[in-house]
Design an enzyme around this catalytic site. Structure first.
Site, PDB file in Angstrom:
ATOM      1  N   ARG A  45      -8.606 -20.086  -0.199  1.00 29.27           N
ATOM      2  CA  ARG A  45      -7.398 -19.696   0.811  1.00 29.27           C
ATOM      3  C   ARG A  45      -6.408 -21.012   0.836  1.00 29.27           C
ATOM      4  O   ARG A  45      -6.773 -22.005   0.844  1.00 29.27           O
ATOM      5  CB  ARG A  45      -8.033 -19.575   2.159  1.00 29.27           C
ATOM      6  CG  ARG A  45      -7.061 -19.413   3.333  1.00 29.27           C
ATOM      7  CD  ARG A  45      -7.806 -19.298   4.713  1.00 29.27           C
ATOM      8  NE  ARG A  45      -6.847 -18.597   5.459  1.00 29.27           N
ATOM      9  CZ  ARG A  45      -5.869 -19.306   6.397  1.00 29.27           C
ATOM     10  NH1 ARG A  45      -5.638 -20.556   5.932  1.00 29.27           N
ATOM     11  NH2 ARG A  45      -5.271 -18.616   7.149  1.00 29.27           N
ATOM     12  N   TYR A  88       0.688  -1.377   0.055  1.00 26.82           N
ATOM     13  CA  TYR A  88      -0.156   0.064   0.213  1.00 26.82           C
ATOM     14  C   TYR A  88       0.744   1.316   0.058  1.00 26.82           C
ATOM     15  O   TYR A  88       1.967   0.963   0.266  1.00 26.82           O
ATOM     16  CB  TYR A  88      -1.019   0.121   1.144  1.00 26.82           C
ATOM     17  CG  TYR A  88      -0.469   0.341   2.333  1.00 26.82           C
ATOM     18  CD1 TYR A  88      -0.464   1.735   3.011  1.00 26.82           C
ATOM     19  CD2 TYR A  88       0.465  -0.578   3.299  1.00 26.82           C
ATOM     20  CE1 TYR A  88       0.068   2.097   4.108  1.00 26.82           C
ATOM     21  CE2 TYR A  88       1.061  -0.010   4.519  1.00 26.82           C
ATOM     22  CZ  TYR A  88       0.991   1.251   4.896  1.00 26.82           C
ATOM     23  OH  TYR A  88       1.334   1.905   6.068  1.00 26.82           O
ATOM     24  N   LYS A 112       6.656  -2.102   2.299  1.00 23.05           N
ATOM     25  CA  LYS A 112       5.072  -1.402   2.799  1.00 23.05           C
ATOM     26  C   LYS A 112       3.970  -2.068   2.679  1.00 23.05           C
ATOM     27  O   LYS A 112       3.546  -2.068   1.570  1.00 23.05           O
ATOM     28  CB  LYS A 112       5.048   0.113   1.871  1.00 23.05           C
ATOM     29  CG  LYS A 112       4.198   0.965   2.932  1.00 23.05           C
ATOM     30  CD  LYS A 112       4.238   2.503   2.203  1.00 23.05           C
ATOM     31  CE  LYS A 112       3.139   3.372   2.847  1.00 23.05           C
ATOM     32  NZ  LYS A 112       3.526   3.636   4.359  1.00 23.05           N
ATOM     33  N   GLU A 129      12.513   3.290  14.080  1.00 27.54           N
ATOM     34  CA  GLU A 129      11.657   4.169  13.560  1.00 27.54           C
ATOM     35  C   GLU A 129      10.437   4.280  14.388  1.00 27.54           C
ATOM     36  O   GLU A 129      10.496   3.666  15.537  1.00 27.54           O
ATOM     37  CB  GLU A 129      11.163   3.680  12.296  1.00 27.54           C
ATOM     38  CG  GLU A 129      10.372   2.485  12.146  1.00 27.54           C
ATOM     39  CD  GLU A 129      10.017   2.111  10.729  1.00 27.54           C
ATOM     40  OE1 GLU A 129      10.157   2.931   9.772  1.00 27.54           O
ATOM     41  OE2 GLU A 129       9.964   0.789  10.604  1.00 27.54           O
ATOM     42  N   ARG A 167       8.109   3.491  -5.046  1.00 32.39           N
ATOM     43  CA  ARG A 167       7.999   3.061  -3.873  1.00 32.39           C
ATOM     44  C   ARG A 167       7.133   1.669  -3.701  1.00 32.39           C
ATOM     45  O   ARG A 167       7.315   0.474  -3.429  1.00 32.39           O
ATOM     46  CB  ARG A 167       8.100   3.593  -2.452  1.00 32.39           C
ATOM     47  CG  ARG A 167       8.375   2.959  -1.246  1.00 32.39           C
ATOM     48  CD  ARG A 167       8.395   3.693  -0.071  1.00 32.39           C
ATOM     49  NE  ARG A 167       7.025   4.347   0.421  1.00 32.39           N
ATOM     50  CZ  ARG A 167       6.639   5.099   1.430  1.00 32.39           C
ATOM     51  NH1 ARG A 167       7.829   5.352   2.154  1.00 32.39           N
ATOM     52  NH2 ARG A 167       5.680   5.602   1.561  1.00 32.39           N
ATOM     53  N   HIS A 223      -1.750 -20.907   1.465  1.00 34.42           N
ATOM     54  CA  HIS A 223      -0.557 -20.165   1.796  1.00 34.42           C
ATOM     55  C   HIS A 223       0.329 -19.743   0.810  1.00 34.42           C
ATOM     56  O   HIS A 223       0.749 -18.465   0.757  1.00 34.42           O
ATOM     57  CB  HIS A 223       0.076 -20.897   3.072  1.00 34.42           C
ATOM     58  CG  HIS A 223      -0.439 -20.514   4.279  1.00 34.42           C
ATOM     59  ND1 HIS A 223      -1.327 -21.449   4.765  1.00 34.42           N
ATOM     60  CD2 HIS A 223      -0.180 -20.045   5.398  1.00 34.42           C
ATOM     61  CE1 HIS A 223      -2.001 -21.092   6.161  1.00 34.42           C
ATOM     62  NE2 HIS A 223      -1.130 -20.086   6.539  1.00 34.42           N
ATOM     63  N   LEU A 232      11.234   1.620   7.254  1.00 32.09           N
ATOM     64  CA  LEU A 232      10.503   1.916   6.154  1.00 32.09           C
ATOM     65  C   LEU A 232      11.509   3.360   5.422  1.00 32.09           C
ATOM     66  O   LEU A 232      11.396   4.127   6.178  1.00 32.09           O
ATOM     67  CB  LEU A 232       9.309   2.134   5.862  1.00 32.09           C
ATOM     68  CG  LEU A 232       8.519   2.482   4.485  1.00 32.09           C
ATOM     69  CD1 LEU A 232       8.424   1.505   3.773  1.00 32.09           C
ATOM     70  CD2 LEU A 232       7.012   3.098   4.900  1.00 32.09           C
TER      71      LEU A 232
END
Length: 282
Positions: A98, A31, A145, A177, A50, A100, A201
């Site tokens: 679903r 995101y 991110k 951070e 990014r 993995h 990040l």
């Protein structure tokens, strides 16, 4: 509100997210949050670059070119008539029963973006905020991110419960951070911040701040500092897309410097504001 759903604009009532979306099951996606000033996206290219870098690191192929995606986001801002606010954008690996491991080829990633009006918290930039230390127990790929933010959320909640704006994360004694920000200290006119490695990040605002440092003559040392050194800083501040440059004036009851916004922080704020779209009237 109008949303961007893949490459189509829809109303919020039309949005339907599948129970089999891998973002829902695994947080399998990436995101970005892009700030809008004066109806213009700020550092849009950097944010989009990014996003693609994060996607590449998790082997997710975004089905649009960067130029096409940027144009869709500009159209989203215009459609919603956003003057000051931000865009939230996420892309998941797609919809598949679903399991993995990654789905087979042919599964289309799912894109969702929306806008939000928001005024700049100008009082916060001047008055500063409080913070507390929280052990950084997240995974070791904080440079991505991703949608996996539970560790950040738990740290932010711990800070919130103690009346603090931010959690300053640390691995052992070394500060990394914030739970949703980058952390900077200034000592003797020198700016210190953790290097842009896998433990943090590399914030877009962080990158702008480093440019500002060059322009106004603040030496920069990119190396981790300790909790003890944090408390001894002359000035301390955090940065993010939505928080811009926000002074930290107190950490766990310990006053930082004079207990007010410092002179170098103020100079950096002034330098940062000069880079913002002039349409916001600064």
């Amino acid at each position: 509100m109008i949303l961007l759903w893949n490459d189509t604009f829809i109303s919020e009532d039309e949005l339907r997210i599948s129970k089999d979306d891998r973002g829902y099951h695994f947080g399998d996606g990436v995101y970005e949050v892009i700030k809008v000033y004066g109806a213009s996206m700020f550092t849009a290219e950097e944010h989009i670059d990014r996003l693609y870098e994060s996607a590449d690191k998790i082997k997710l192929i975004i089905p649009y070119t960067k130029d096409v995606l940027q144009k869709m986001l500009y159209d989203l801002v215009e459609t919603n008539n956003v003057i000051d606010g931000h865009i939230y954008l996420q892309i998941t690996r797609g919809v598949v029963p679903r399991q993995h491991y990654f789905p087979s080829e042919g599964i289309e990633p799912m894109l969702l973006a929306y806008t939000k009006e928001a005024e700049r918290p100008l009082n916060q930039f001047e008055a500063g905020v409080k913070a507390k230390f929280v052990e950084d127990v997240r995974w070791l790929r904080c440079d991505i991110k991703s949608l996996n933010l539970l560790g950040n959320v738990l740290a932010k909640q711990e800070a919130h419960e103690e009346g603090c704006y931010e959690a300053i994360l640390h691995r052992g004694e070394k500060v990394t951070e914030g739970s949703s920000s980058n952390i900077f200290g200034i000592k003797g006119g020198v700016l210190y911040t953790h290097p842009a490695d896998n433990f943090i990040l590399n914030g877009i605002t962080r990158r702008v701040i480093l440019q500002c440092c060059k322009e106004i003559g603040i030496p920069v040392i990119e190396e981790a500092f300790t909790r003890e050194q944090t408390l001894a800083m002359d000035e301390l501040f955090l940065s993010s897309t939505t928080s811009e440059i926000t002074p930290i004036i107190e950490v766990e009851g310990n006053r930082i410097g004079s207990g007010a916004r410092g002179q170098w922080t103020e100079k950096l704020q002034e330098s940062f504001e000069k880079k913002l779209p002039q349409a916001i009237g600064i």
